[in-house]
Design an enzyme around this catalytic site. Sequence first.
Site, PDB file in Angstrom:
ATOM      1  N   ASP A   1       0.776  -1.092   0.025  1.00 20.67           N
ATOM      2  CA  ASP A   1      -0.095   0.373   0.228  1.00 20.67           C
ATOM      3  C   ASP A   1       0.869   1.319   0.074  1.00 20.67           C
ATOM      4  O   ASP A   1       0.546   2.428   0.588  1.00 20.67           O
ATOM      5  CB  ASP A   1      -1.031   0.491   1.100  1.00 20.67           C
ATOM      6  CG  ASP A   1      -1.671  -1.161   1.272  1.00 20.67           C
ATOM      7  OD1 ASP A   1      -2.359  -1.809   0.085  1.00 20.67           O
ATOM      8  OD2 ASP A   1      -2.207  -1.914   2.565  1.00 20.67           O
TER       9      ASP A   1
ATOM     10  N   LYS B   1       1.805   2.469  -4.854  1.00 21.62           N
ATOM     11  CA  LYS B   1       2.108   1.960  -6.343  1.00 21.62           C
ATOM     12  C   LYS B   1       1.614   1.845  -7.656  1.00 21.62           C
ATOM     13  O   LYS B   1       1.815   2.169  -8.772  1.00 21.62           O
ATOM     14  CB  LYS B   1       2.450   0.427  -6.158  1.00 21.62           C
ATOM     15  CG  LYS B   1       3.515   0.046  -5.115  1.00 21.62           C
ATOM     16  CD  LYS B   1       3.361  -2.478  -5.093  1.00 21.62           C
ATOM     17  CE  LYS B   1       2.330  -2.581  -4.387  1.00 21.62           C
ATOM     18  NZ  LYS B   1       2.076  -2.113  -2.930  1.00 21.62           N
TER      19      LYS B   1
ATOM     20  N   GLY C   1      -4.536  -3.888  -3.569  1.00 24.10           N
ATOM     21  CA  GLY C   1      -5.440  -3.613  -4.192  1.00 24.10           C
ATOM     22  C   GLY C   1      -4.812  -1.920  -4.254  1.00 24.10           C
ATOM     23  O   GLY C   1      -3.796  -1.272  -3.982  1.00 24.10           O
ATOM     24  N   HIS C   2      -4.571  -1.182  -5.911  1.00 24.54           N
ATOM     25  CA  HIS C   2      -4.049  -0.619  -6.356  1.00 24.54           C
ATOM     26  C   HIS C   2      -5.022   0.426  -6.800  1.00 24.54           C
ATOM     27  O   HIS C   2      -5.800   0.162  -7.832  1.00 24.54           O
ATOM     28  CB  HIS C   2      -2.573  -0.845  -7.292  1.00 24.54           C
ATOM     29  CG  HIS C   2      -1.793  -2.327  -6.951  1.00 24.54           C
ATOM     30  ND1 HIS C   2      -1.400  -2.089  -8.178  1.00 24.54           N
ATOM     31  CD2 HIS C   2      -1.471  -2.609  -5.730  1.00 24.54           C
ATOM     32  CE1 HIS C   2       0.085  -3.187  -6.883  1.00 24.54           C
ATOM     33  NE2 HIS C   2      -0.524  -3.715  -5.949  1.00 24.54           N
TER      34      HIS C   2
ATOM     35  N   ARG D   1       1.936 -29.015  -6.435  1.00 25.17           N
ATOM     36  CA  ARG D   1       1.678 -30.142  -7.840  1.00 25.17           C
ATOM     37  C   ARG D   1       0.346 -30.294  -7.571  1.00 25.17           C
ATOM     38  O   ARG D   1       0.219 -31.292  -7.857  1.00 25.17           O
ATOM     39  CB  ARG D   1       3.168 -30.811  -7.953  1.00 25.17           C
ATOM     40  CG  ARG D   1       4.642 -30.130  -8.148  1.00 25.17           C
ATOM     41  CD  ARG D   1       5.474 -31.095  -8.312  1.00 25.17           C
ATOM     42  NE  ARG D   1       5.972 -31.315  -6.659  1.00 25.17           N
ATOM     43  CZ  ARG D   1       6.946 -31.827  -6.503  1.00 25.17           C
ATOM     44  NH1 ARG D   1       7.925 -32.897  -7.309  1.00 25.17           N
ATOM     45  NH2 ARG D   1       6.861 -32.590  -5.196  1.00 25.17           N
TER      46      ARG D   1
ATOM     47  N   GLN E   1       1.677  -5.972  -3.072  1.00 24.80           N
ATOM     48  CA  GLN E   1       2.506  -6.250  -1.513  1.00 24.80           C
ATOM     49  C   GLN E   1       3.515  -4.721  -1.699  1.00 24.80           C
ATOM     50  O   GLN E   1       3.934  -4.027  -2.282  1.00 24.80           O
ATOM     51  CB  GLN E   1       2.673  -7.678  -1.516  1.00 24.80           C
ATOM     52  CG  GLN E   1       0.983  -8.576  -1.450  1.00 24.80           C
ATOM     53  CD  GLN E   1       0.881  -8.562  -2.426  1.00 24.80           C
ATOM     54  OE1 GLN E   1       1.310  -9.021  -3.308  1.00 24.80           O
ATOM     55  NE2 GLN E   1      -0.726  -8.483  -3.263  1.00 24.80           N
TER      56      GLN E   1
ATOM     57  N   THR F   1       2.925 -12.588   2.836  1.00 22.75           N
ATOM     58  CA  THR F   1       2.217 -13.047   1.840  1.00 22.75           C
ATOM     59  C   THR F   1       2.982 -14.081   1.038  1.00 22.75           C
ATOM     60  O   THR F   1       4.182 -14.784   1.827  1.00 22.75           O
ATOM     61  CB  THR F   1       1.465 -12.368   0.465  1.00 22.75           C
ATOM     62  OG1 THR F   1       0.602 -12.475  -0.063  1.00 22.75           O
ATOM     63  CG2 THR F   1       3.118 -11.648  -0.343  1.00 22.75           C
TER      64      THR F   1
HETATM   65  P1  GDP Z   1      -0.463   0.097  -3.726  1.00 20.27           P
HETATM   66  O1  GDP Z   1      -1.571  -0.771  -3.614  1.00 20.27           O
HETATM   67  O2  GDP Z   1       0.727   0.825  -3.227  1.00 20.27           O
HETATM   68  O3  GDP Z   1      -0.689   1.136  -5.018  1.00 20.27           O
HETATM   69  O4  GDP Z   1      -1.638   1.604  -2.969  1.00 20.27           O
HETATM   70  P2  GDP Z   1      -2.786   1.658  -2.318  1.00 20.27           P
HETATM   71  O5  GDP Z   1      -3.702   2.069  -3.681  1.00 20.27           O
HETATM   72  O6  GDP Z   1      -2.876   0.688  -1.311  1.00 20.27           O
HETATM   73  O7  GDP Z   1      -3.083   3.160  -0.693  1.00 20.27           O
HETATM   74  C1  GDP Z   1      -2.432   4.206  -1.447  1.00 20.27           C
HETATM   75  C2  GDP Z   1      -3.370   4.973  -1.464  1.00 20.27           C
HETATM   76  O8  GDP Z   1      -2.855   6.489  -1.270  1.00 20.27           O
HETATM   77  C3  GDP Z   1      -4.068   5.821  -1.868  1.00 20.27           C
HETATM   78  O9  GDP Z   1      -5.699   5.300  -1.556  1.00 20.27           O
HETATM   79  C4  GDP Z   1      -3.803   6.254  -3.146  1.00 20.27           C
HETATM   80  O10 GDP Z   1      -4.961   7.420  -3.641  1.00 20.27           O
HETATM   81  C5  GDP Z   1      -3.428   6.970  -2.205  1.00 20.27           C
HETATM   82  N1  GDP Z   1      -2.472   8.236  -2.788  1.00 20.27           N
HETATM   83  C6  GDP Z   1      -1.500   7.560  -3.480  1.00 20.27           C
HETATM   84  N2  GDP Z   1      -0.341   8.419  -3.821  1.00 20.27           N
HETATM   85  C7  GDP Z   1      -0.774   9.233  -2.664  1.00 20.27           C
HETATM   86  C8  GDP Z   1       0.237  10.522  -2.129  1.00 20.27           C
HETATM   87  O11 GDP Z   1       0.926  11.149  -2.628  1.00 20.27           O
HETATM   88  N3  GDP Z   1      -0.823  11.704  -1.287  1.00 20.27           N
HETATM   89  C9  GDP Z   1      -2.397  11.415  -0.810  1.00 20.27           C
HETATM   90  N4  GDP Z   1      -1.967  11.919  -0.068  1.00 20.27           N
HETATM   91  N5  GDP Z   1      -2.682  10.176  -1.365  1.00 20.27           N
HETATM   92  C10 GDP Z   1      -1.486   8.526  -2.096  1.00 20.27           C
HETATM   93  P1  IMO Z   2      -0.936  -3.848  -2.075  1.00 15.81           P
HETATM   94  O1  IMO Z   2      -0.473  -4.476  -3.551  1.00 15.81           O
HETATM   95  C1  IMO Z   2      -0.741  -4.806   1.746  1.00 15.81           C
HETATM   96  C2  IMO Z   2      -1.050  -8.592   3.316  1.00 15.81           C
HETATM   97  C3  IMO Z   2      -2.146  -8.758   4.292  1.00 15.81           C
HETATM   98  C4  IMO Z   2      -1.865 -10.145   5.737  1.00 15.81           C
HETATM   99  C5  IMO Z   2      -0.989 -10.141   4.499  1.00 15.81           C
HETATM  100  C6  IMO Z   2      -0.993 -11.865   3.459  1.00 15.81           C
HETATM  101  O2  IMO Z   2      -1.868  -3.267  -2.273  1.00 15.81           O
HETATM  102  O3  IMO Z   2       0.091  -3.462  -1.769  1.00 15.81           O
HETATM  103  P2  IMO Z   2      -3.306 -13.127   2.141  1.00 15.81           P
HETATM  104  O4  IMO Z   2      -3.624 -12.428   1.223  1.00 15.81           O
HETATM  105  O5  IMO Z   2      -1.497 -12.428   0.787  1.00 15.81           O
HETATM  106  O6  IMO Z   2      -2.768 -14.059   2.172  1.00 15.81           O
HETATM  107  O7  IMO Z   2      -2.182 -12.270   3.566  1.00 15.81           O
HETATM  108  O8  IMO Z   2      -0.503  -9.487   3.546  1.00 15.81           O
HETATM  109  N1  IMO Z   2      -1.127  -7.951   2.418  1.00 15.81           N
HETATM  110  C7  IMO Z   2      -1.407  -6.866   1.922  1.00 15.81           C
HETATM  111  N2  IMO Z   2      -1.481  -5.984   2.819  1.00 15.81           N
HETATM  112  N3  IMO Z   2      -0.939  -4.604   0.458  1.00 15.81           N
HETATM  113  C8  IMO Z   2      -0.733  -5.619   0.180  1.00 15.81           C
HETATM  114  O9  IMO Z   2      -1.095  -5.967  -1.639  1.00 15.81           O
HETATM  115  C9  IMO Z   2      -1.177  -6.846   0.747  1.00 15.81           C
HETATM  116  N4  IMO Z   2      -2.117  -8.492   0.095  1.00 15.81           N
HETATM  117  C10 IMO Z   2      -1.382  -8.793   1.056  1.00 15.81           C
HETATM  118  O10 IMO Z   2      -3.063  -7.922   4.949  1.00 15.81           O
HETATM  119  O11 IMO Z   2      -1.003  -9.876   6.369  1.00 15.81           O
HETATM  120 MG    MG Z   3      -3.348  -1.631  -1.806  1.00 18.96          MG
END
Ligand code: GDP
Ligand code: IMO
Ligand code: MG
Length: 432
Positions: free
Chosen positions: A13, A16, A40-41, A144, A225, A240
Site C-alpha cells: 500500500d 504503487k 489493491g492499487h 504440484r 504487496q 504473503t
Molecule cells: P498500492 O497498493 O501501493 O497501490 O497503494 P493503495 O492504493 O492501496 O494505497 C495508497 C493510497 O494512497 C491510495 O488511496 C492512493 O490513492 C493514495 N495516494 C497515493 N499517493 C498519494 C499521495 O502522494 N498523497 C496522498 N494523500 N494519497 C496518495
Molecule cells: P498491495 O499490492 C498490504 C497482507 C495481508 C496479510 C498478509 C497475507 O495493495 O500493496 P494474503 O491475503 O496475501 O495471504 O495476506 O499480507 N497483504 C497486503 N497488505 N497491501 C497489499 O497489497 C497486501 N496483500 C496482502 O493484509 O497481512
Molecule cells: Mg494496496
Amino acid sequence: MSVVVTVGCQWGDEGKGKIIDFLCREADVVIRHQGGNNAGHTILVEGQKYIFHIVPSGILKPDSMNIIGNGVVVDPFKLLEEMDHLTAQGIRITPERLKISGQAHVIMPYHRQLDGLEEERRGGKGIGTTRRGIGPAYMDKVARYGVRLYDLLHEDILRKRVEAILPLKNAIIQQVYHGQPLDPDELLASLNACGRRLAPFITDTTEVVEQVLAEGKKILCEGAQGTMLDIDFGTYPYLTSSNTTAGGVCTGSAIPPHKISTVLGIAKAYTTRVGEGPFPTELFGEEADRLRNAGPVGEYGATTGRPRRCGWLDIPQMRYACRVSGITHIALTRLDILSAVPEIHVATAYFDQAGQARPVLSADINVLGECRPVYETLPSWREDISTITRYEDLPRAAQAYVKAVEDWLKVPVAMISVGPQRHQTIVRQHLF
Ligand code: GDP
Ligand code: IMO
Ligand code: MG
C-alpha cells in the site's frame, strides 16, 4: 532496452498504483508478475476512482499492452468481475490489450474457502490475510496440486484434474474445518464457463515478453504487496506467499535478469501495515490517527477496508529493502500527509538486545520485536504541499526531509508524490 521494475519498499500500500499510473504514460507494456487479487492499487484520474486487484494498472492507458504473468495466482471469477467492472467504467479490455499467462495458477473456490476457514481456526492469532485464497493457491502450486489457466481450456483435462484433487480438498474442508464440501459438477460447470470467457486472453506470455523485448518496447513491471511481505525476505510468517521483491519479476514473467535497467522502490513518507505481525515504528492512539486520517484519502485497506496500522518511516527497514531488491531509485509517496504532524520522527537505526545500534533490519525477524528504534526528529512544514509540482517550490523542511532520506539510503529520490491524483507528482529524474 528499458525495463523498469517497481517494488513496494515497506508492507504494501505504498502508493504503487498511483506511481505506476504516472509512469505508464511513458511505458508500452505493463506486467504483473506475482500476487493476486490480494492487491489493491488505487488510481484517481479526473475525479474517477479505479481500484485494480489483478488487472495491471496500465489498462487505463488506451494503447498499452498489459500482461498477467505466470507468477500471478488468478481467481478467474474475480478476474472476470473486475474486467466487467472496468468495462462498465469505460475501459476497453480486448485480447490485444490484456494477455494472461496460461501457466499462471488458478485460485480455486476451495482455496478461498480454506483461507477463510484457516483464519477462523486461528482466531485472533491468524496472519490477517485478505482471505482471497492466495496462500492456499501458492501452496498447491508448490505441492504440484495446482490447476493452471491452460487447464481451463481443456474441459476433459480439467475434469480429470478436479476429480483427482477435490476429494482431498473436501476431506480437509469437512474433517478438519467442519466446512461445506464443494460439488464437483457445479465446480466444473462454473470453471468451464470462466474458461470459455477467458480463452481469448489466455496465451503463452513468455513468447509475448520475448517479442516486446526484441521490439525495444518500454516495459513496466507492477509489483504488488511490499518487501516485508516477501515470502523469503519478509516478516515470516506474517507475510504473503509470493516473492514481492525484484527477483520475482524474472520467475514471474520471463523477463531475463539482465534486461532489467531500473528498480524503483516505492515508499510512503511514513510506514503502514495491514494485518498482523511485527512493526517496529508503529504508533498508537492519537498519533496513529493523525497519520491515518490526514489527507483526502485515509489509511484504510483498498481490498478489505481494514484500518491500516501507521507509524514513522523506518530507515533500517528501508535499507534492507534496498539491499534485497537492488533498488536504484526511490519514489516517495504521501509526502503531503506529513503536513499534518507538528514534527517528524524517523527511525535511523535499531538498538538490538545487547544495546548496540544496528543500521539495517536483521534478517532474523524473531528479534525484531525486541529491537528499539533510534529516532531522529526533523521539523515539519505545516503548509499544504499538494499543489506543488516542482521540487524547488517545496518548503525548505520538506526538501530537507527528502534529502535526509536520500542520505540515509544512499539512493536518489526520483519521484515525489504529494497527492493521490496523477498531476500531484514531482519528477526529479526520468526513468525511461
Ligand atoms: P498500492 O497498493 O501501493 O497501490 O497503494 P493503495 O492504493 O492501496 O494505497 C495508497 C493510497 O494512497 C491510495 O488511496 C492512493 O490513492 C493514495 N495516494 C497515493 N499517493 C498519494 C499521495 O502522494 N498523497 C496522498 N494523500 N494519497 C496518495
Ligand atoms: P498491495 O499490492 C498490504 C497482507 C495481508 C496479510 C498478509 C497475507 O495493495 O500493496 P494474503 O491475503 O496475501 O495471504 O495476506 O499480507 N497483504 C497486503 N497488505 N497491501 C497489499 O497489497 C497486501 N496483500 C496482502 O493484509 O497481512
Ligand atoms: Mg494496496
